[in-house]
Design a protein around this motif. Structure first.
Motif, mmCIF file in Angstrom:
data_model
loop_
_atom_site.group_PDB
_atom_site.id
_atom_site.type_symbol
_atom_site.label_atom_id
_atom_site.label_comp_id
_atom_site.label_asym_id
_atom_site.label_seq_id
_atom_site.Cartn_x
_atom_site.Cartn_y
_atom_site.Cartn_z
ATOM 1 N N LEU A 109 0.822 -1.210 0.000
ATOM 2 C CA LEU A 109 0.000 0.000 0.000
ATOM 3 C C LEU A 109 0.863 1.270 0.000
ATOM 4 C CD1 LEU A 109 -2.892 -1.320 2.218
ATOM 5 C CD2 LEU A 109 -3.052 -0.605 -0.165
ATOM 6 N N GLN A 110 2.026 1.222 0.638
ATOM 7 C CA GLN A 110 2.943 2.368 0.569
ATOM 8 C C GLN A 110 3.387 2.609 -0.868
ATOM 9 O OE1 GLN A 110 5.887 1.017 3.475
ATOM 10 N NE2 GLN A 110 5.410 2.781 4.782
ATOM 11 N N ARG A 111 3.721 1.542 -1.573
ATOM 12 C CA ARG A 111 4.170 1.652 -2.965
ATOM 13 C C ARG A 111 3.042 2.188 -3.857
ATOM 14 N NH1 ARG A 111 6.332 -2.926 -3.131
ATOM 15 N NH2 ARG A 111 4.593 -4.124 -3.950
ATOM 16 N N ILE A 112 1.844 1.677 -3.636
ATOM 17 C CA ILE A 112 0.694 2.151 -4.415
ATOM 18 C C ILE A 112 0.493 3.647 -4.187
ATOM 19 C CG2 ILE A 112 -1.838 2.038 -4.542
ATOM 20 C CD1 ILE A 112 -1.508 -1.060 -4.076
ATOM 21 N N MET A 113 0.587 4.072 -2.935
ATOM 22 C CA MET A 113 0.381 5.492 -2.634
ATOM 23 C C MET A 113 1.528 6.348 -3.183
ATOM 24 S SD MET A 113 -2.521 5.116 -1.449
ATOM 25 C CE MET A 113 -2.844 6.831 -1.310
ATOM 26 N N ALA A 114 2.738 5.822 -3.166
ATOM 27 C CA ALA A 114 3.884 6.572 -3.685
ATOM 28 C C ALA A 114 3.771 6.798 -5.189
ATOM 29 C CB ALA A 114 5.180 5.834 -3.355
ATOM 30 N N GLU A 115 3.058 5.910 -5.869
ATOM 31 C CA GLU A 115 2.924 6.010 -7.329
ATOM 32 C C GLU A 115 1.533 6.490 -7.741
ATOM 33 O OE1 GLU A 115 4.062 2.129 -8.706
ATOM 34 O OE2 GLU A 115 6.101 2.353 -7.949
ATOM 35 N N ARG A 116 0.860 7.170 -6.850
ATOM 36 C CA ARG A 116 -0.529 7.596 -7.109
ATOM 37 C C ARG A 116 -0.658 8.524 -8.304
ATOM 38 N NH1 ARG A 116 -2.283 10.096 -1.755
ATOM 39 N NH2 ARG A 116 -0.258 9.575 -0.988
ATOM 40 N N ASP A 117 0.411 9.254 -8.630
ATOM 41 C CA ASP A 117 0.322 10.161 -9.775
ATOM 42 C C ASP A 117 0.431 9.415 -11.102
ATOM 43 O OD1 ASP A 117 2.979 9.644 -8.999
ATOM 44 O OD2 ASP A 117 3.710 11.379 -10.096
ATOM 45 N N LEU A 118 0.884 8.153 -11.072
ATOM 46 C CA LEU A 118 1.008 7.349 -12.293
ATOM 47 C C LEU A 118 -0.238 6.517 -12.559
ATOM 48 C CD1 LEU A 118 4.660 6.076 -11.756
ATOM 49 C CD2 LEU A 118 3.895 8.002 -13.179
ATOM 50 N N GLU A 119 -0.675 5.807 -11.529
ATOM 51 C CA GLU A 119 -1.857 4.963 -11.655
ATOM 52 C C GLU A 119 -2.315 4.525 -10.280
ATOM 53 O OE1 GLU A 119 -1.072 1.355 -13.881
ATOM 54 O OE2 GLU A 119 0.833 1.054 -12.896
ATOM 55 N N GLY A 120 -3.483 3.925 -10.243
ATOM 56 C CA GLY A 120 -4.040 3.431 -8.995
ATOM 57 C C GLY A 120 -3.728 1.962 -8.814
ATOM 58 N N ILE A 134 -7.582 -2.908 4.118
ATOM 59 C CA ILE A 134 -6.951 -1.907 3.249
ATOM 60 C C ILE A 134 -7.172 -0.506 3.814
ATOM 61 C CG2 ILE A 134 -7.056 -0.833 0.952
ATOM 62 C CD1 ILE A 134 -7.678 -3.766 -0.093
ATOM 63 N N VAL A 135 -8.404 -0.190 4.200
ATOM 64 C CA VAL A 135 -8.705 1.129 4.773
ATOM 65 C C VAL A 135 -7.919 1.338 6.062
ATOM 66 C CG1 VAL A 135 -10.530 2.526 5.840
ATOM 67 C CG2 VAL A 135 -10.953 1.378 3.665
ATOM 68 N N LYS A 136 -7.857 0.318 6.905
ATOM 69 C CA LYS A 136 -7.136 0.422 8.180
ATOM 70 C C LYS A 136 -5.654 0.725 7.949
ATOM 71 C CE LYS A 136 -5.757 -2.458 12.050
ATOM 72 N NZ LYS A 136 -5.545 -3.850 12.366
ATOM 73 N N ILE A 137 -5.028 0.005 7.021
ATOM 74 C CA ILE A 137 -3.603 0.224 6.739
ATOM 75 C C ILE A 137 -3.388 1.614 6.148
ATOM 76 C CG2 ILE A 137 -1.627 -0.506 5.335
ATOM 77 C CD1 ILE A 137 -2.676 -3.421 5.658
ATOM 78 N N LEU A 138 -4.241 2.021 5.227
ATOM 79 C CA LEU A 138 -4.093 3.356 4.640
ATOM 80 C C LEU A 138 -4.156 4.428 5.721
ATOM 81 C CD1 LEU A 138 -6.187 2.977 1.372
ATOM 82 C CD2 LEU A 138 -3.694 3.257 1.538
ATOM 83 N N LYS A 139 -5.065 4.279 6.669
ATOM 84 C CA LYS A 139 -5.164 5.245 7.775
ATOM 85 C C LYS A 139 -3.900 5.210 8.637
ATOM 86 C CE LYS A 139 -10.119 5.817 8.325
ATOM 87 N NZ LYS A 139 -11.248 5.694 9.267
ATOM 88 N N GLN A 140 -3.365 4.005 8.879
ATOM 89 C CA GLN A 140 -2.122 3.885 9.647
ATOM 90 C C GLN A 140 -0.972 4.597 8.948
ATOM 91 O OE1 GLN A 140 -1.512 -0.341 10.065
ATOM 92 N NE2 GLN A 140 -2.889 -0.531 11.810
ATOM 93 N N LEU A 141 -1.026 4.630 7.628
ATOM 94 C CA LEU A 141 0.018 5.288 6.839
ATOM 95 C C LEU A 141 -0.191 6.802 6.772
ATOM 96 C CD1 LEU A 141 0.306 2.751 3.877
ATOM 97 C CD2 LEU A 141 1.922 3.072 5.766
ATOM 98 N N GLY A 142 -1.219 7.291 7.452
ATOM 99 C CA GLY A 142 -1.488 8.720 7.465
ATOM 100 C C GLY A 142 -2.313 9.203 6.286
ATOM 101 N N GLU A 143 -2.858 8.276 5.529
ATOM 102 C CA GLU A 143 -3.684 8.644 4.385
ATOM 103 C C GLU A 143 -5.117 8.917 4.848
ATOM 104 O OE1 GLU A 143 -2.561 9.148 1.399
ATOM 105 O OE2 GLU A 143 -0.582 8.244 1.598
ATOM 106 N N ILE A 144 -5.774 9.777 4.135
ATOM 107 C CA ILE A 144 -7.193 10.000 4.361
ATOM 108 C C ILE A 144 -7.908 9.068 3.392
ATOM 109 C CG2 ILE A 144 -9.094 11.639 4.199
ATOM 110 C CD1 ILE A 144 -6.942 13.845 4.738
ATOM 111 N N ALA A 145 -8.659 8.143 3.940
ATOM 112 C CA ALA A 145 -9.319 7.129 3.109
ATOM 113 C C ALA A 145 -10.810 7.424 3.018
ATOM 114 C CB ALA A 145 -9.083 5.739 3.695
ATOM 115 N N ALA A 146 -11.305 7.454 1.804
ATOM 116 C CA ALA A 146 -12.735 7.610 1.554
ATOM 117 C C ALA A 146 -13.154 6.454 0.657
ATOM 118 C CB ALA A 146 -13.013 8.942 0.869
ATOM 119 N N MET A 147 -14.391 6.026 0.807
ATOM 120 C CA MET A 147 -14.834 4.877 0.043
ATOM 121 C C MET A 147 -16.273 5.068 -0.399
ATOM 122 S SD MET A 147 -14.947 0.922 1.216
ATOM 123 C CE MET A 147 -16.659 0.538 1.000
#
Length: 160
Positions: A109-120, A134-147
């Motif tokens: 999920l860190q890698r996916i977020m690091a490359e967010r400007d290229l693709e999802g 997935i939502v829990k980990i994204l929040k742990q990484l400091g991401e704001i998760a919406a679904m």
């Protein structure tokens, strides 16, 4: 039991259909009469909305119960995945994601977020628990998760 007149659960041969070990015996002397394919296309406005998200720096991760190949094709069509065809690290089934250790899940999920400007990314053949993880980990990484979701199985992750 003869299944030629099968008409539902009350039929004498119904119990025979419940055991996959019987399928080879049941599926003999049959005539193929046709095949049906269906498509549930994304709404026309989805592609532009996903592009608008990317421009705004929002990562789009598609989490679906669809088959992996189907999900990847839809994600390409919508611009979530690039059309390169190599989706290693960007496309996982729920089972593949489950097989990863906790640290590996975080790294994915860190890698996916690091490359967010290229693709999802795409998670296919998922269950509600996968969405929650997935939502829990994204929040742990400091991401704001919406679904968003369109089914009752989305409620647990939406609640999170």
């Amino acid at each position: 039991a003869n299944l030629a007149d099968y008409d539902g659960p009350s039929h004498a041969g119904h119990a025979q259909l419940g055991d996959p070990a019987n399928f080879a015996q049941v599926e003999t002397k049959m005539t193929f009469v046709g095949m049906v394919g269906i498509i549930d296309p994304p709404r026309p406005e989805c592609k532009q909305a996903i592009e608008d998200c990317r421009i705004a720096g929002i990562s789009v991760i598609m989490i679906t119960g669809d088959n992996k190949i189907t999900a990847e094709a839809i994600a390409q069509n919508l611009g979530i995945l690039s059309s390169g065809g190599n989706f290693a690290g960007k496309s996982f089934t729920g089972q593949e994601f489950d097989a990863l250790g906790e640290q590996q899940k975080i790294e994915v999920l860190q890698r996916i977020m690091a490359e967010r400007d290229l693709e999802g990314a795409v998670f296919s053949r998922t269950e509600p628990k996968h969405k929650q993880v997935i939502v829990k980990i994204l929040k742990q990484l400091g991401e704001i998760a919406a679904m968003t979701g369109d089914g009752v199985n989305d409620a647990p992750a939406l609640k999170q």
